[in-house]
Structures are given as C-alpha cells and as structure tokens.
Design a protein around this motif. Structure first.
Motif, PDB file in Angstrom:
ATOM      1  N   GLY A   2     -61.448  55.632   2.225  1.00 26.77           N
ATOM      2  CA  GLY A   2     -61.345  56.978   2.773  1.00 26.77           C
ATOM      3  C   GLY A   2     -60.028  57.249   3.466  1.00 26.77           C
ATOM      4  O   GLY A   2     -59.779  58.371   3.916  1.00 26.77           O
ATOM      5  N   LYS A  34     -53.711  58.712   3.486  1.00 28.08           N
ATOM      6  CA  LYS A  34     -53.684  59.164   4.878  1.00 28.08           C
ATOM      7  C   LYS A  34     -53.018  58.105   5.754  1.00 28.08           C
ATOM      8  O   LYS A  34     -53.566  57.683   6.765  1.00 28.08           O
ATOM      9  CB  LYS A  34     -55.102  59.436   5.385  1.00 28.08           C
ATOM     10  CG  LYS A  34     -55.837  60.545   4.657  1.00 28.08           C
ATOM     11  CD  LYS A  34     -57.226  60.744   5.241  1.00 28.08           C
ATOM     12  CE  LYS A  34     -57.974  61.877   4.560  1.00 28.08           C
ATOM     13  NZ  LYS A  34     -59.339  62.056   5.135  1.00 28.08           N
ATOM     14  N   ASN A  82     -63.748  58.326   8.183  1.00 30.40           N
ATOM     15  CA  ASN A  82     -62.984  58.424   6.935  1.00 30.40           C
ATOM     16  C   ASN A  82     -63.733  57.782   5.775  1.00 30.40           C
ATOM     17  O   ASN A  82     -63.717  58.305   4.653  1.00 30.40           O
ATOM     18  CB  ASN A  82     -61.615  57.761   7.113  1.00 30.40           C
ATOM     19  CG  ASN A  82     -60.604  58.678   7.775  1.00 30.40           C
ATOM     20  OD1 ASN A  82     -60.170  59.667   7.208  1.00 30.40           O
ATOM     21  ND2 ASN A  82     -60.247  58.353   9.012  1.00 30.40           N
ATOM     22  N   ASN A 141     -66.162  60.107   4.591  1.00 30.65           N
ATOM     23  CA  ASN A 141     -65.533  61.384   4.222  1.00 30.65           C
ATOM     24  C   ASN A 141     -65.969  62.529   5.134  1.00 30.65           C
ATOM     25  O   ASN A 141     -66.028  63.691   4.718  1.00 30.65           O
ATOM     26  CB  ASN A 141     -65.847  61.744   2.764  1.00 30.65           C
ATOM     27  CG  ASN A 141     -64.858  62.754   2.203  1.00 30.65           C
ATOM     28  OD1 ASN A 141     -63.694  62.787   2.600  1.00 30.65           O
ATOM     29  ND2 ASN A 141     -65.313  63.593   1.290  1.00 30.65           N
ATOM     30  N   PHE A 182     -64.389  63.717   7.770  1.00 32.63           N
ATOM     31  CA  PHE A 182     -63.283  64.577   8.182  1.00 32.63           C
ATOM     32  C   PHE A 182     -63.034  65.704   7.180  1.00 32.63           C
ATOM     33  O   PHE A 182     -62.544  66.774   7.554  1.00 32.63           O
ATOM     34  CB  PHE A 182     -62.004  63.747   8.353  1.00 32.63           C
ATOM     35  CG  PHE A 182     -61.997  62.896   9.586  1.00 32.63           C
ATOM     36  CD1 PHE A 182     -61.571  63.412  10.804  1.00 32.63           C
ATOM     37  CD2 PHE A 182     -62.426  61.578   9.539  1.00 32.63           C
ATOM     38  CE1 PHE A 182     -61.563  62.630  11.945  1.00 32.63           C
ATOM     39  CE2 PHE A 182     -62.426  60.786  10.675  1.00 32.63           C
ATOM     40  CZ  PHE A 182     -61.999  61.312  11.885  1.00 32.63           C
ATOM     41  N   ASP A 183     -63.365  65.464   5.917  1.00 35.25           N
ATOM     42  CA  ASP A 183     -63.103  66.467   4.881  1.00 35.25           C
ATOM     43  C   ASP A 183     -64.340  67.269   4.491  1.00 35.25           C
ATOM     44  O   ASP A 183     -64.228  68.257   3.764  1.00 35.25           O
ATOM     45  CB  ASP A 183     -62.535  65.784   3.626  1.00 35.25           C
ATOM     46  CG  ASP A 183     -61.174  65.157   3.881  1.00 35.25           C
ATOM     47  OD1 ASP A 183     -60.401  65.735   4.666  1.00 35.25           O
ATOM     48  OD2 ASP A 183     -60.892  64.086   3.304  1.00 35.25           O
ATOM     49  N   THR A 184     -65.510  66.852   4.951  1.00 38.15           N
ATOM     50  CA  THR A 184     -66.740  67.535   4.538  1.00 38.15           C
ATOM     51  C   THR A 184     -67.447  68.271   5.671  1.00 38.15           C
ATOM     52  O   THR A 184     -68.295  69.127   5.410  1.00 38.15           O
ATOM     53  CB  THR A 184     -67.731  66.529   3.920  1.00 38.15           C
ATOM     54  OG1 THR A 184     -68.017  65.493   4.870  1.00 38.15           O
ATOM     55  CG2 THR A 184     -67.150  65.910   2.651  1.00 38.15           C
ATOM     56  N   ASP A 231     -63.294  66.834  12.754  1.00 33.61           N
ATOM     57  CA  ASP A 231     -61.970  66.434  13.239  1.00 33.61           C
ATOM     58  C   ASP A 231     -61.753  66.879  14.680  1.00 33.61           C
ATOM     59  O   ASP A 231     -61.268  66.104  15.516  1.00 33.61           O
ATOM     60  CB  ASP A 231     -60.885  67.024  12.334  1.00 33.61           C
ATOM     61  CG  ASP A 231     -59.490  66.587  12.760  1.00 33.61           C
ATOM     62  OD1 ASP A 231     -59.184  65.386  12.651  1.00 33.61           O
ATOM     63  OD2 ASP A 231     -58.716  67.448  13.219  1.00 33.61           O
ATOM     64  N   SER A 243     -47.766  66.431   2.659  1.00 32.43           N
ATOM     65  CA  SER A 243     -49.077  66.820   2.142  1.00 32.43           C
ATOM     66  C   SER A 243     -49.274  68.326   2.236  1.00 32.43           C
ATOM     67  O   SER A 243     -48.486  69.047   2.858  1.00 32.43           O
ATOM     68  CB  SER A 243     -50.189  66.116   2.926  1.00 32.43           C
ATOM     69  OG  SER A 243     -50.344  66.702   4.208  1.00 32.43           O
ATOM     70  N   GLU A 266     -51.388  69.726   3.964  1.00 38.01           N
ATOM     71  CA  GLU A 266     -51.757  70.070   5.337  1.00 38.01           C
ATOM     72  C   GLU A 266     -50.581  70.600   6.148  1.00 38.01           C
ATOM     73  O   GLU A 266     -50.769  71.126   7.246  1.00 38.01           O
ATOM     74  CB  GLU A 266     -52.349  68.843   6.043  1.00 38.01           C
ATOM     75  CG  GLU A 266     -53.647  68.346   5.450  1.00 38.01           C
ATOM     76  CD  GLU A 266     -54.191  67.147   6.211  1.00 38.01           C
ATOM     77  OE1 GLU A 266     -53.991  67.095   7.443  1.00 38.01           O
ATOM     78  OE2 GLU A 266     -54.797  66.270   5.581  1.00 38.01           O
ATOM     79  N   ASP A 281     -53.035  73.190  13.734  1.00 35.86           N
ATOM     80  CA  ASP A 281     -53.916  72.028  13.844  1.00 35.86           C
ATOM     81  C   ASP A 281     -53.449  71.088  14.947  1.00 35.86           C
ATOM     82  O   ASP A 281     -54.258  70.565  15.723  1.00 35.86           O
ATOM     83  CB  ASP A 281     -53.965  71.298  12.502  1.00 35.86           C
ATOM     84  CG  ASP A 281     -54.951  70.143  12.520  1.00 35.86           C
ATOM     85  OD1 ASP A 281     -56.156  70.396  12.678  1.00 35.86           O
ATOM     86  OD2 ASP A 281     -54.510  68.983  12.389  1.00 35.86           O
TER      87      ASP A 281
END
Length: 207
Positions: A43, A47, A100, A103, A105-107, A112, A168, A170, A177
């Motif tokens: 994960g 990153k 991570n 997952n 942080f992304d779902t 976060d 990235s 981001e 952020d």
C-alpha cells in the motif's frame, strides 16, 4: 533557593504497557519486512516507499536507542525504560502502515485528516513522556508540545513533498492539503500536551 525537580515520581508498574509496546514494535517490523518482500501488497508503493522503509523503523527505535546509549545510566527522568512513551511513539508508524496496507487513505475520505490529528497527538504525547522534564506547568507543557508537534509536522510535509507529491497528481491540491494537515497535526499536538500535563499530576505509566 528552591530548585526545579526534573525527575518523575516512581513509575507505576504496568506489564500490559510493556507487552503492548513490544507487540506494536514487532508488528511494525513485520509490516516493514513484508513491504520490502512484497511491495505491491504494502500500500506504500509509489508513496515514497523507500523513505518510509528507512524513516519508520528509525522513528520507532529512537527511544530504545537513546535509552541504550544514554538514558539507562544517566537519565534524570526515568529509573526504568519508559514503555508507555515507547508505545505512543511506535503506534503512529504502525497505524500509518496498516492504513496504507488496507488502502484506507484512498478509500475513506476523512481517514487522512483523522490520522494527522490522532497520530500526531500520539507521537507528541510519547515524546513528552519520554523527554520533557518533570514537572512542567500546563502552559509550558502545551508550548513544548506545540514546539515539537509543529516542527515535526513541517518536516513531515516537506519530506512528503520532496519524496513523491511534487511528481504526483496530488500536486494540484497539495497547498490546501498541506495547510489542513499542519492545522490538524498542531491541534493533535496541543491536545496531547494538555492530556500529558493532566496525567502527570499522577504517577506516570512507564511499564
């Protein structure tokens, strides 16, 4: 003339804290090992995984290394290894890896933000219990917590930017952020300072 007392009262023996700290440390190194062997399942691929594999174990082992090199023979703060502080310092690295790995942080949209608040609070509390002189007033403890928490948060955000955000997708939202992350980390550190100040009115937990 009265002098400032820098050592804490005798610690309350809590074997559970010691076992929890050892378990968290073992789990952290197990996850780091699996991330090294199976990076696609970690994960953290993409990153700054290499940086995490270096920084996370160092972050978790700062206190044991300090204790081995200096604290066990010359520390005026602790008569035995501060297991509660070690647990609090280790948990942020472990929870981040678990988040991570799953997952989260992304779902989960709020994950976060929550982690920046909670994990920075845990880390700051651990550092205060390990290294802050005893006793300090509530105000001074809060200032020390803010000093460490904000400084560490800025270093973290700079590291994140340099390691992977600048290359990235981001990057487009990085400014907003980062401001949010710094604010939440600061609030977490402040809360940690207030809680540590309150709990230190009683015998501290060290093992």
């Amino acid at each position: 003339m009265a002098t400032l007392k820098t050592s804490a009262p005798a610690a309350v023996s809590r074997p559970f804290t010691r076992y929890a700290a050892l378990t968290a440390t073992a789990a952290l190194f197990l996850l780091l090992l699996t991330a090294l062997i199976w990076p696609d399942l970690s994960g953290i691929k993409g990153k700054a995984s290499t940086a995490r594999l270096v920084v996370y174990p160092l972050g978790a082992m700062v206190l044991p290394l300090w204790w081995w090199a200096y604290g066990r023979s010359r520390s005026a703060l602790h008569t035995s290894f501060p297991w509660a502080a070690h647990l609090l310092i280790t948990l942020p690295w472990l929870v981040d890896l678990i988040g991570n790995r799953l997952n989260l942080f992304d779902t989960i949209a709020w994950w976060d933000d929550a982690m920046h608040f909670v994990l920075w609070g845990l880390l700051t509390a651990g550092v205060l219990l390990a290294f802050a002189p005893w006793p300090l007033s509530r105000g001074l403890t809060a200032f020390v917590a803010l000093g460490f928490g904000v400084t560490a948060a800025v270093i973290w955000e700079l590291g994140e930017y340099y390691a992977f955000i600048r290359h990235s997708a981001e990057l487009r939202t990085a400014y907003t952020d980062t401001l949010g992350d710094l604010s939440l980390g600061t609030l977490g550190a402040l809360l940690a300072g207030l809680i540590v100040s309150h709990t230190r009115r009683r015998p501290p937990l060290q093992g």
